[in-house]
Design a protein around this motif. Structure first.
Motif, PDB file in Angstrom:
ATOM      1  N   SER A   1       0.816  -1.219   0.000  1.00  0.00           N
ATOM      2  CA  SER A   1       0.000   0.000   0.000  1.00  0.00           C
ATOM      3  C   SER A   1       0.841   1.257   0.000  1.00  0.00           C
ATOM      4  O   SER A   1       1.969   1.260   0.503  1.00  0.00           O
ATOM      5  CB  SER A   1      -0.863   0.051   1.268  1.00  0.00           C
ATOM      6  N   PHE A   2       0.252   2.310  -0.515  1.00  0.00           N
ATOM      7  CA  PHE A   2       0.823   3.641  -0.310  1.00  0.00           C
ATOM      8  C   PHE A   2      -0.222   4.432   0.469  1.00  0.00           C
ATOM      9  O   PHE A   2      -1.321   4.682  -0.028  1.00  0.00           O
ATOM     10  CB  PHE A   2       1.163   4.337  -1.630  1.00  0.00           C
ATOM     11  N   LEU A   3       0.120   4.793   1.714  1.00  0.00           N
ATOM     12  CA  LEU A   3      -0.844   5.478   2.586  1.00  0.00           C
ATOM     13  C   LEU A   3      -0.433   6.927   2.793  1.00  0.00           C
ATOM     14  O   LEU A   3       0.733   7.225   3.062  1.00  0.00           O
ATOM     15  CB  LEU A   3      -0.909   4.785   3.953  1.00  0.00           C
ATOM     16  N   LEU A   4      -1.416   7.808   2.677  1.00  0.00           N
ATOM     17  CA  LEU A   4      -1.163   9.247   2.837  1.00  0.00           C
ATOM     18  C   LEU A   4      -1.661   9.717   4.199  1.00  0.00           C
ATOM     19  O   LEU A   4      -2.586   9.131   4.766  1.00  0.00           O
ATOM     20  CB  LEU A   4      -1.907  10.008   1.738  1.00  0.00           C
ATOM     21  N   PRO A   5      -1.066  10.789   4.714  1.00  0.00           N
ATOM     22  CA  PRO A   5      -1.513  11.302   6.017  1.00  0.00           C
ATOM     23  C   PRO A   5      -2.803  12.121   5.897  1.00  0.00           C
ATOM     24  O   PRO A   5      -3.168  12.542   4.801  1.00  0.00           O
ATOM     25  CB  PRO A   5      -0.352  12.199   6.456  1.00  0.00           C
ATOM     26  N   VAL A   6      -3.474  12.321   7.016  1.00  0.00           N
ATOM     27  CA  VAL A   6      -4.719  13.106   7.011  1.00  0.00           C
ATOM     28  C   VAL A   6      -4.584  14.290   7.977  1.00  0.00           C
ATOM     29  O   VAL A   6      -3.674  14.314   8.793  1.00  0.00           O
ATOM     30  CB  VAL A   6      -5.929  12.243   7.439  1.00  0.00           C
ATOM     31  N   GLN A   7      -5.522  15.213   7.858  1.00  0.00           N
ATOM     32  CA  GLN A   7      -5.443  16.418   8.672  1.00  0.00           C
ATOM     33  C   GLN A   7      -6.828  16.769   9.234  1.00  0.00           C
ATOM     34  O   GLN A   7      -7.809  16.759   8.473  1.00  0.00           O
ATOM     35  CB  GLN A   7      -4.983  17.563   7.759  1.00  0.00           C
ATOM     36  N   THR A   8      -6.889  17.084  10.511  1.00  0.00           N
ATOM     37  CA  THR A   8      -8.172  17.495  11.094  1.00  0.00           C
ATOM     38  C   THR A   8      -8.415  18.969  10.784  1.00  0.00           C
ATOM     39  O   THR A   8      -7.500  19.784  10.901  1.00  0.00           O
ATOM     40  CB  THR A   8      -8.150  17.302  12.621  1.00  0.00           C
ATOM     41  N   VAL A   9      -9.631  19.287  10.371  1.00  0.00           N
ATOM     42  CA  VAL A   9      -9.956  20.680  10.044  1.00  0.00           C
ATOM     43  C   VAL A   9     -11.086  21.174  10.954  1.00  0.00           C
ATOM     44  O   VAL A   9     -12.197  20.633  10.927  1.00  0.00           O
ATOM     45  CB  VAL A   9     -10.366  20.807   8.558  1.00  0.00           C
ATOM     46  N   TYR A  10     -10.775  22.166  11.783  1.00  0.00           N
ATOM     47  CA  TYR A  10     -11.784  22.908  12.534  1.00  0.00           C
ATOM     48  C   TYR A  10     -11.977  24.223  11.779  1.00  0.00           C
ATOM     49  O   TYR A  10     -11.290  24.496  10.794  1.00  0.00           O
ATOM     50  CB  TYR A  10     -11.297  23.197  13.960  1.00  0.00           C
ATOM     51  N   LYS A  11     -12.881  25.057  12.292  1.00  0.00           N
ATOM     52  CA  LYS A  11     -13.170  26.324  11.606  1.00  0.00           C
ATOM     53  C   LYS A  11     -11.891  27.116  11.268  1.00  0.00           C
ATOM     54  O   LYS A  11     -11.724  27.582  10.138  1.00  0.00           O
ATOM     55  CB  LYS A  11     -14.126  27.156  12.474  1.00  0.00           C
ATOM     56  N   ASP A  12     -10.990  27.228  12.245  1.00  0.00           N
ATOM     57  CA  ASP A  12      -9.782  28.041  12.045  1.00  0.00           C
ATOM     58  C   ASP A  12      -8.852  27.479  10.968  1.00  0.00           C
ATOM     59  O   ASP A  12      -7.946  28.179  10.502  1.00  0.00           O
ATOM     60  CB  ASP A  12      -8.958  28.102  13.343  1.00  0.00           C
ATOM     61  N   ASP A  13      -9.028  26.215  10.648  1.00  0.00           N
ATOM     62  CA  ASP A  13      -8.116  25.584   9.677  1.00  0.00           C
ATOM     63  C   ASP A  13      -8.609  25.706   8.236  1.00  0.00           C
ATOM     64  O   ASP A  13      -7.886  25.346   7.306  1.00  0.00           O
ATOM     65  CB  ASP A  13      -7.956  24.094  10.012  1.00  0.00           C
ATOM     66  N   ILE A  14      -9.841  26.166   8.062  1.00  0.00           N
ATOM     67  CA  ILE A  14     -10.403  26.193   6.703  1.00  0.00           C
ATOM     68  C   ILE A  14      -9.526  27.022   5.768  1.00  0.00           C
ATOM     69  O   ILE A  14      -9.147  26.565   4.681  1.00  0.00           O
ATOM     70  CB  ILE A  14     -11.856  26.731   6.714  1.00  0.00           C
ATOM     71  N   LYS A  15      -9.153  28.221   6.227  1.00  0.00           N
ATOM     72  CA  LYS A  15      -8.366  29.084   5.337  1.00  0.00           C
ATOM     73  C   LYS A  15      -6.971  28.502   5.080  1.00  0.00           C
ATOM     74  O   LYS A  15      -6.623  28.257   3.914  1.00  0.00           O
ATOM     75  CB  LYS A  15      -8.312  30.523   5.864  1.00  0.00           C
ATOM     76  N   PRO A  16      -6.177  28.266   6.153  1.00  0.00           N
ATOM     77  CA  PRO A  16      -4.818  27.787   5.849  1.00  0.00           C
ATOM     78  C   PRO A  16      -4.762  26.434   5.141  1.00  0.00           C
ATOM     79  O   PRO A  16      -3.909  26.223   4.282  1.00  0.00           O
ATOM     80  CB  PRO A  16      -4.139  27.705   7.235  1.00  0.00           C
ATOM     81  N   VAL A  17      -5.657  25.518   5.504  1.00  0.00           N
ATOM     82  CA  VAL A  17      -5.530  24.155   4.962  1.00  0.00           C
ATOM     83  C   VAL A  17      -6.288  23.979   3.642  1.00  0.00           C
ATOM     84  O   VAL A  17      -5.762  23.398   2.698  1.00  0.00           O
ATOM     85  CB  VAL A  17      -6.030  23.105   6.004  1.00  0.00           C
ATOM     86  N   LEU A  18      -7.504  24.487   3.575  1.00  0.00           N
ATOM     87  CA  LEU A  18      -8.328  24.196   2.393  1.00  0.00           C
ATOM     88  C   LEU A  18      -8.299  25.310   1.342  1.00  0.00           C
ATOM     89  O   LEU A  18      -8.234  25.036   0.148  1.00  0.00           O
ATOM     90  CB  LEU A  18      -9.784  23.937   2.817  1.00  0.00           C
ATOM     91  N   VAL A  19      -8.341  26.560   1.795  1.00  0.00           N
ATOM     92  CA  VAL A  19      -8.407  27.665   0.824  1.00  0.00           C
ATOM     93  C   VAL A  19      -7.010  27.985   0.283  1.00  0.00           C
ATOM     94  O   VAL A  19      -6.807  28.033  -0.932  1.00  0.00           O
ATOM     95  CB  VAL A  19      -9.079  28.915   1.450  1.00  0.00           C
ATOM     96  N   ASP A  20      -6.043  28.149   1.193  1.00  0.00           N
ATOM     97  CA  ASP A  20      -4.701  28.533   0.736  1.00  0.00           C
ATOM     98  C   ASP A  20      -4.057  27.453  -0.143  1.00  0.00           C
ATOM     99  O   ASP A  20      -3.196  27.752  -0.967  1.00  0.00           O
ATOM    100  CB  ASP A  20      -3.791  28.875   1.925  1.00  0.00           C
TER     101      ASP A  20
END
Ligand code: GAL
Length: 380
Positions: free
Chosen positions: A345-364
């Motif tokens: 397998s090739f497994l990728l890491p995951v990231q928890t997103v709370y409200k404050d993370d929307i901009k840095p993690v998903l939008v940026d």
């Protein structure tokens, strides 16, 4: 005359399927490793278009493979097992050189995979492991046990029992919670559940978390095909059966954003989220745009972001390796036993997103735009 035409057609069909089986056609066996990308086709079988994530997955895999010069046959199966079997069968008879499959039911494709193996067509299981078959060559996914751990941690953080850094929070409880799991025929559902339950168990044992319905077994809490409506109905039933004594739900462990939206709708219909009746902490997964908006609006508490662009990239890399008659590079050769063998397998890491993370993690990162988040809809 008519009989002769039918016989000729049947003969031609037989010849095509024999060519596919013996690997003499355009299929996997026909590729000696030095074929030009433009002469090779990769069949991509996705489960459903009712969820944003699978549409994004399908498009990304197609784009990445086409950018490498390959031809792509992308099909969606409408969450219907016979349709997916038929689509994969067709990809094989039409001479696919490799297959990338996100299975609806992880145990239902053994026949198709045998046909693929007979035609020397490599098979990559995409995000969902295909079980009970020796003919799965590779698996690309995320660390699914860790997804479950992250969901449970997000529930604990939302309730104030834990801080984001893992340290003890200031809340003491006890809190009423309810648990949801995914589709039992999806291997991932079991990994999410065990990761989450291992993390929540000490709190349940200490009485800090109470599953008021008493439903804690995966068979009791599973949602077939991960369906939003089924989740909504189960939440409505739970509210009627276990919370009609004036008690409140404080948290809901949800394994997937679609399920979370069903849960939230049931809660809102029962008066949660208006007046003094606060909505419980609800977790999720996939960073689907409708749920990202709910998190932004303070309605859903969190989601687990799995970057489907990276998953698609890994699938394309593995597909290309097989087409060049090489072994794709695995980063896990222990975890995913499909009942017959451990699938590299090739497994990728995951990231928890709370409200404050929307901009840095998903939008940026360009996953969603600020406008899409505000609208709760993907711009097509
Ligand atoms: C799972 C997948 C989750 C979610 C779910 C429902 O297999 O790992 O991320 O997408 O299916 O589609």
């Amino acid at each position: 005359m008519r009989r002769r035409i039918l016989a000729a057609a049947a003969g031609a069909a037989l010849a095509i399927s024999m060519a596919a089986c013996s690997g003499e056609g355009a299929g996997g066996g026909g590729n000696t490793g030095d074929s030009k990308p433009g002469d090779l086709t990769i069949g991509v079988s996705m489960p459903t278009q009712t969820s944003e994530r699978w549409i994004a997955d399908g498009n990304s895999v197609k784009e990445k493979l086409e950018a490498k010069g390959y031809k792509v046959d992308l099909q969606y199966a409408g969450d219907d097992i016979p349709t997916q079997s038929q689509q994969v069968d067709q990809m094989i008879t039409q001479g696919a050189d490799a297959l990338i499959i996100a299975a609806i039911d992880g145990t239902a494709l053994s026949g198709q995979l045998q046909a693929a193996a007979d035609a020397k067509i490599p098979v990559i299981a995409y995000d969902r492991l295909i079980r009970d078959s020796p003919n799965v060559n590779f698996y690309v996914s995320f660390d699914n046990y860790k997804v479950g751990v992250a969901q449970a941690n997000a529930l604990l953080v939302g309730l104030g029992l834990q801080n984001k850094d893992g340290s003890k929070g200031t809340a003491t409880g006890p809190f009423n919670i309810e648990l949801f799991a995914g589709s039992l025929d999806d291997n991932n559902a079991h990994f999410f559940f065990s990761g989450a339950m291992d993390t929540l168990k000490p709190f349940v044992d200490a009485g800090t978390l109470k599953v008021k319905s008493g439903q804690t077994k995966i068979e009791q809490i599973a949602i077939l095909r991960w369906q939003q409506e089924t989740a909504q109905r189960r939440m409505e039933d739970l509210l009627t059966s276990s919370y009609n004594d004036g008690s409140k739900v404080d948290g809901v462990l949800s394994p997937y954003d679609g399920i979370s939206r069903g849960i939230i709708t049931a809660l809102q219909n029962a008066g949660y989220g208006s007046g003094a009746k606060k909505l419980p902490v609800v977790t999720g997964q996939d960073a689907e745009i409708a749920s990202v908006k709910l998190i932004n609006d303070g309605i859903q508490s969190s989601t687990i972001f799995k970057d489907t662009r990276l998953l698609a990239e890994q699938a394309a890399i593995a597909g290309e390796a097989f087409l060049q008659k090489k072994e794709p590079q695995a980063n896990d050769t222990k975890t995913y036993n499909n009942g017959v063998k451990v699938v590299p397998s090739f497994l990728l890491p995951v990231q928890t997103v709370y409200k404050d993370d929307i901009k840095p993690v998903l939008v940026d990162s360009g996953y969603w735009t600020a406008e899409e988040v505000a609208a709760g809809q993907a711009k097509s």
